[in-house]
Design a protein around this motif. Structure first.
Motif, short mmCIF file in Angstrom:
data_model
loop_
_atom_site.label_atom_id
_atom_site.label_comp_id
_atom_site.label_asym_id
_atom_site.label_seq_id
_atom_site.Cartn_x
_atom_site.Cartn_y
_atom_site.Cartn_z
N GLY A 1 0.78 -1.22 0.00
CA GLY A 1 0.00 0.00 0.00
C GLY A 1 0.82 1.28 0.00
O GLY A 1 0.30 2.32 0.37
N PHE A 2 2.07 1.23 -0.39
CA PHE A 2 2.93 2.41 -0.44
C PHE A 2 3.21 2.80 -1.88
O PHE A 2 3.17 1.96 -2.77
CB PHE A 2 4.26 2.15 0.28
CG PHE A 2 4.11 1.90 1.75
CD1 PHE A 2 4.04 2.97 2.64
CD2 PHE A 2 4.06 0.62 2.25
CE1 PHE A 2 3.91 2.75 4.00
CE2 PHE A 2 3.93 0.38 3.60
CZ PHE A 2 3.86 1.45 4.48
N ASP A 3 3.50 4.09 -2.09
CA ASP A 3 3.95 4.56 -3.40
C ASP A 3 5.47 4.53 -3.41
O ASP A 3 6.12 4.99 -2.46
CB ASP A 3 3.47 5.98 -3.67
CG ASP A 3 1.96 6.01 -3.86
OD1 ASP A 3 1.41 5.01 -4.36
OD2 ASP A 3 1.33 7.03 -3.49
N VAL A 4 6.04 4.05 -4.51
CA VAL A 4 7.49 3.90 -4.59
C VAL A 4 8.00 4.64 -5.81
O VAL A 4 7.46 4.48 -6.92
CB VAL A 4 7.89 2.41 -4.70
CG1 VAL A 4 9.38 2.26 -4.80
CG2 VAL A 4 7.33 1.61 -3.54
N THR A 5 9.02 5.45 -5.60
CA THR A 5 9.75 6.06 -6.73
C THR A 5 11.22 5.70 -6.54
O THR A 5 11.81 5.95 -5.48
CB THR A 5 9.59 7.59 -6.74
OG1 THR A 5 10.03 8.10 -5.49
CG2 THR A 5 8.14 7.98 -7.01
N VAL A 6 11.80 5.12 -7.57
CA VAL A 6 13.18 4.67 -7.51
C VAL A 6 14.03 5.56 -8.39
O VAL A 6 13.74 5.74 -9.58
CB VAL A 6 13.29 3.20 -7.98
CG1 VAL A 6 14.72 2.72 -7.92
CG2 VAL A 6 12.40 2.31 -7.15
N THR A 7 15.06 6.11 -7.79
CA THR A 7 16.02 6.91 -8.55
C THR A 7 17.42 6.31 -8.33
O THR A 7 17.78 5.96 -7.19
CB THR A 7 16.03 8.39 -8.10
OG1 THR A 7 16.30 8.43 -6.71
CG2 THR A 7 14.70 9.04 -8.39
#
Length: 120
Positions: A110-116
């Motif tokens: 249930g989390f939003d993930v942004t990978v950089t």
């Protein structure tokens, strides 16, 4: 050196190794211990991985078993030995595949993930 199995009621239990030539077993385990002390080889990496979890004696038997399998394949197929290298096990852990798998797991929670990607 081949692993034996004991199965009863659908449960599989360890049964040690099968009976065979004791002199061959001793020679192969001695060769496996020597290969474990070598640097930068597949056998030394395999020994280190197994010895961490199961101990040095079981690791030596496992490496001896794989060395015997390699010898059999080389003799039957007439090929030359090519060592896979010490980084063989790490090369299977592709970072991009791990990132994709872990982001899916975090999103399932249930989390939003942004990978950089970090610049080194």
């Amino acid at each position: 050196l081949a692993p034996a199995s004991y199965e009863s009621a659908g449960k599989r239990r360890s049964a040690g190794t099968r009976h065979g030539s004791t002199s061959l077993r001793r020679a192969m385990i001695e060769a496996a211990r020597a290969a474990a002390r070598s640097k930068g080889t597949y056998s030394s990496a395999q020994y280190a991985r197994i010895a961490r979890r199961r101990g040095p004696n079981k690791a030596a038997v496992a490496v001896a078993n794989s060395m015997l399998n390699v010898a059999w394949h080389l003799l039957t197929n007439g090929e030359l030995y090519q060592d896979l290298g010490a980084d063989y096990f790490e090369s299977h852990n592709d970072p991009t595949v791990q990132v994709k798998r872990l982001t899916k797991r975090i999103e399932a929670l249930g989390f939003d993930v942004t990978v950089t990607e970090r610049v080194a």
